[in-house]
Design a protein around this motif. Structure first.
Motif, PDB file in Angstrom:
ATOM      1  N   MET A   1      -7.049  94.627  15.545  1.00 23.30           N
ATOM      2  CA  MET A   1      -7.967  95.342  16.481  1.00 23.30           C
ATOM      3  C   MET A   1      -7.434  96.213  17.447  1.00 23.30           C
ATOM      4  O   MET A   1      -6.491  95.767  18.077  1.00 23.30           O
ATOM      5  N   LYS A   2      -7.569  97.485  17.343  1.00 22.78           N
ATOM      6  CA  LYS A   2      -7.278  98.481  18.394  1.00 22.78           C
ATOM      7  C   LYS A   2      -8.467  98.418  19.554  1.00 22.78           C
ATOM      8  O   LYS A   2      -9.603  98.378  19.572  1.00 22.78           O
ATOM      9  N   ILE A   3      -7.877  98.455  20.666  1.00 25.08           N
ATOM     10  CA  ILE A   3      -8.652  98.670  21.913  1.00 25.08           C
ATOM     11  C   ILE A   3      -7.925  99.802  22.718  1.00 25.08           C
ATOM     12  O   ILE A   3      -6.729  99.877  23.106  1.00 25.08           O
ATOM     13  N   TYR A   4      -8.798 100.694  23.388  1.00 24.25           N
ATOM     14  CA  TYR A   4      -8.143 101.535  24.080  1.00 24.25           C
ATOM     15  C   TYR A   4      -8.213 101.317  25.582  1.00 24.25           C
ATOM     16  O   TYR A   4      -9.514 100.927  26.098  1.00 24.25           O
ATOM     17  N   ALA A   6      -8.367 102.939  29.474  1.00 26.53           N
ATOM     18  CA  ALA A   6      -8.820 104.318  29.956  1.00 26.53           C
ATOM     19  C   ALA A   6      -7.756 104.707  30.792  1.00 26.53           C
ATOM     20  O   ALA A   6      -8.240 104.731  32.339  1.00 26.53           O
ATOM     21  N   THR A   7      -6.615 105.119  30.709  1.00 32.90           N
ATOM     22  CA  THR A   7      -5.608 105.189  31.696  1.00 32.90           C
ATOM     23  C   THR A   7      -4.580 106.172  31.151  1.00 32.90           C
ATOM     24  O   THR A   7      -4.297 106.195  29.864  1.00 32.90           O
ATOM     25  N   HIS A   8      -3.907 106.817  31.858  1.00 36.30           N
ATOM     26  CA  HIS A   8      -2.512 107.736  31.571  1.00 36.30           C
ATOM     27  C   HIS A   8      -1.361 106.963  32.245  1.00 36.30           C
ATOM     28  O   HIS A   8      -0.403 107.339  32.010  1.00 36.30           O
ATOM     29  N   ASN A   9      -1.763 106.018  32.800  1.00 34.38           N
ATOM     30  CA  ASN A   9      -0.641 105.108  33.638  1.00 34.38           C
ATOM     31  C   ASN A   9       0.274 104.539  32.775  1.00 34.38           C
ATOM     32  O   ASN A   9      -0.117 103.239  32.489  1.00 34.38           O
ATOM     33  N   THR A  10       1.324 104.656  32.639  1.00 38.35           N
ATOM     34  CA  THR A  10       2.496 104.268  31.501  1.00 38.35           C
ATOM     35  C   THR A  10       2.804 102.657  32.344  1.00 38.35           C
ATOM     36  O   THR A  10       3.005 101.672  31.584  1.00 38.35           O
ATOM     37  N   ASN A  11       2.808 102.673  33.616  1.00 44.41           N
ATOM     38  CA  ASN A  11       3.264 101.386  34.336  1.00 44.41           C
ATOM     39  C   ASN A  11       1.893 100.414  33.835  1.00 44.41           C
ATOM     40  O   ASN A  11       2.148  99.114  33.626  1.00 44.41           O
ATOM     41  N   LYS A  12       0.605 100.629  33.922  1.00 48.97           N
ATOM     42  CA  LYS A  12      -0.392  99.813  33.818  1.00 48.97           C
ATOM     43  C   LYS A  12      -0.221  99.464  32.047  1.00 48.97           C
ATOM     44  O   LYS A  12      -0.328  98.361  32.018  1.00 48.97           O
ATOM     45  N   LEU A  13      -0.069 100.283  31.523  1.00 45.33           N
ATOM     46  CA  LEU A  13       0.201 100.047  29.959  1.00 45.33           C
ATOM     47  C   LEU A  13       1.000  98.992  29.644  1.00 45.33           C
ATOM     48  O   LEU A  13       1.065  98.173  28.825  1.00 45.33           O
ATOM     49  N   ARG A  14       2.218  99.143  30.231  1.00 50.87           N
ATOM     50  CA  ARG A  14       3.373  98.264  30.040  1.00 50.87           C
ATOM     51  C   ARG A  14       3.131  97.012  30.373  1.00 50.87           C
ATOM     52  O   ARG A  14       3.407  96.046  29.796  1.00 50.87           O
ATOM     53  N   GLU A  15       2.521  97.141  31.770  1.00 51.58           N
ATOM     54  CA  GLU A  15       2.101  95.419  32.508  1.00 51.58           C
ATOM     55  C   GLU A  15       1.283  94.934  31.504  1.00 51.58           C
ATOM     56  O   GLU A  15       1.529  93.758  31.126  1.00 51.58           O
ATOM     57  N   LEU A  16       0.290  95.437  30.808  1.00 47.24           N
ATOM     58  CA  LEU A  16      -0.989  94.911  30.088  1.00 47.24           C
ATOM     59  C   LEU A  16      -0.390  94.541  28.496  1.00 47.24           C
ATOM     60  O   LEU A  16      -0.719  93.498  27.793  1.00 47.24           O
ATOM     61  N   ARG A  17       0.476  95.492  28.141  1.00 41.80           N
ATOM     62  CA  ARG A  17       0.999  95.324  26.602  1.00 41.80           C
ATOM     63  C   ARG A  17       1.779  93.985  26.691  1.00 41.80           C
ATOM     64  O   ARG A  17       1.806  93.481  25.681  1.00 41.80           O
ATOM     65  N   ALA A  18       2.499  93.542  27.797  1.00 39.58           N
ATOM     66  CA  ALA A  18       3.209  92.493  27.495  1.00 39.58           C
ATOM     67  C   ALA A  18       2.316  91.039  27.557  1.00 39.58           C
ATOM     68  O   ALA A  18       2.783  89.973  27.440  1.00 39.58           O
ATOM     69  N   LEU A  19       0.999  91.339  27.997  1.00 43.40           N
ATOM     70  CA  LEU A  19       0.049  90.278  27.998  1.00 43.40           C
ATOM     71  C   LEU A  19      -0.839  90.018  26.740  1.00 43.40           C
ATOM     72  O   LEU A  19      -1.606  88.992  26.708  1.00 43.40           O
ATOM     73  N   ILE A  20      -0.918  91.117  25.838  1.00 40.73           N
ATOM     74  CA  ILE A  20      -1.985  91.084  24.889  1.00 40.73           C
ATOM     75  C   ILE A  20      -1.232  90.133  23.420  1.00 40.73           C
ATOM     76  O   ILE A  20      -0.196  89.988  23.113  1.00 40.73           O
ATOM     77  N   PRO A  21      -2.336  89.406  22.806  1.00 37.93           N
ATOM     78  CA  PRO A  21      -1.913  88.766  21.711  1.00 37.93           C
ATOM     79  C   PRO A  21      -1.619  89.759  20.459  1.00 37.93           C
ATOM     80  O   PRO A  21      -1.966  90.895  20.709  1.00 37.93           O
ATOM     81  N   GLU A  22      -0.859  89.244  19.479  1.00 39.53           N
ATOM     82  CA  GLU A  22      -0.386  90.162  18.529  1.00 39.53           C
ATOM     83  C   GLU A  22      -1.381  90.711  17.562  1.00 39.53           C
ATOM     84  O   GLU A  22      -1.095  91.854  16.957  1.00 39.53           O
ATOM     85  N   ASN A  23      -2.659  90.240  17.641  1.00 45.19           N
ATOM     86  CA  ASN A  23      -3.678  90.639  16.741  1.00 45.19           C
ATOM     87  C   ASN A  23      -4.370  92.057  17.540  1.00 45.19           C
ATOM     88  O   ASN A  23      -5.170  92.533  16.831  1.00 45.19           O
ATOM     89  N   LEU A  24      -3.871  92.385  18.602  1.00 48.05           N
ATOM     90  CA  LEU A  24      -4.636  93.363  19.364  1.00 48.05           C
ATOM     91  C   LEU A  24      -3.519  94.555  19.570  1.00 48.05           C
ATOM     92  O   LEU A  24      -2.228  94.405  19.819  1.00 48.05           O
ATOM     93  N   GLU A  25      -4.119  95.783  19.260  1.00 51.04           N
ATOM     94  CA  GLU A  25      -3.099  97.001  19.727  1.00 51.04           C
ATOM     95  C   GLU A  25      -3.852  97.629  20.864  1.00 51.04           C
ATOM     96  O   GLU A  25      -4.883  98.283  20.733  1.00 51.04           O
TER      97      GLU A  25
END
Length: 192
Positions: A1-4, A6-25
């Motif tokens: 499942m894709k979830i977007y 609402a940020t351009h902040n690469t620091n926030k994206l990096r932080e949260l990508r480390a926390l998501i389960p594999e079935n989420l993009e």
């Protein structure tokens, strides 16, 4: 499942990508081709979070979430709060914000503070949900550490002897306000 997000902040994206389960993009605004800055004109953290998310949903109709974070300092009556990112003025950076904060707290003994993150999620059907994460701590007297971003070098989390800026990303994620709010979102998505 894709979830977007609402940020351009690469620091926030990096932080949260480390926390998501594999079935989420987890994708950002750049992945949607949305390059403009999203308005943040609400007078509350909750309002800004919702405003960003609604903006993306109205333009693209995709499951998405937005967040807003504020640093709330007890001795300053909750300031900078919703104005944390532009505390020292709209054209200043996080160092100017921290310098102003430290200056305003120069003669204060009460250094209690908390980071508050509110995440607003809108699903594909337009249903809206909010999740709040809090990290309590205090403002130290000088900047310490080179990791993280924002006010991390002056925020000492409760029960810790290092600022967020002295912690690795994984250590900060285990304690941060954003991670706590995001974990609530992830748990919610697992029930859908």
């Amino acid at each position: 499942m894709k979830i977007y997000f609402a940020t351009h902040n690469t620091n926030k994206l990096r932080e949260l990508r480390a926390l998501i389960p594999e079935n989420l993009e987890l994708l950002g605004l750049d992945d949607l081709g949305l390059h403009e800055e999203i308005p943040e004109t609400a007078d509350t953290i909750e309002g800004n979070s919702a405003m960003k998310t609604r903006y993306v949903f109205e333009k693209h109709g995709v499951a998405c979430f937005g967040d807003d974070t504020g640093l709330e300092v007890e001795a300053l009556g909750g300031a900078p709060g919703v104005y944390s990112a532009r505390y020292a003025g709209p054209d200043n950076d996080s160092h100017a914000n921290m310098d102003l904060l430290l200056s305003n707290l120069k003669n204060e003994e009460n250094r209690k503070a908390r980071f508050k993150t509110v995440i607003t999620y809108i699903d594909n059907q337009g249903h809206e949900y909010q999740f709040t994460g809090i990290a309590k701590g205090e403002i130290i007297r000088e900047k310490t550490g080179a990791q993280g971003f924002g006010y991390d070098p002056v925020f000492l989390p409760e029960g810790e002897d290092r600022t967020f800026a002295e912690m690795s990303a994984a250590e900060k994620n285990a304690r941060s306000h954003r991670a706590r709010a995001f974990e609530q979102l992830i748990q919610f998505l697992k029930t859908k």
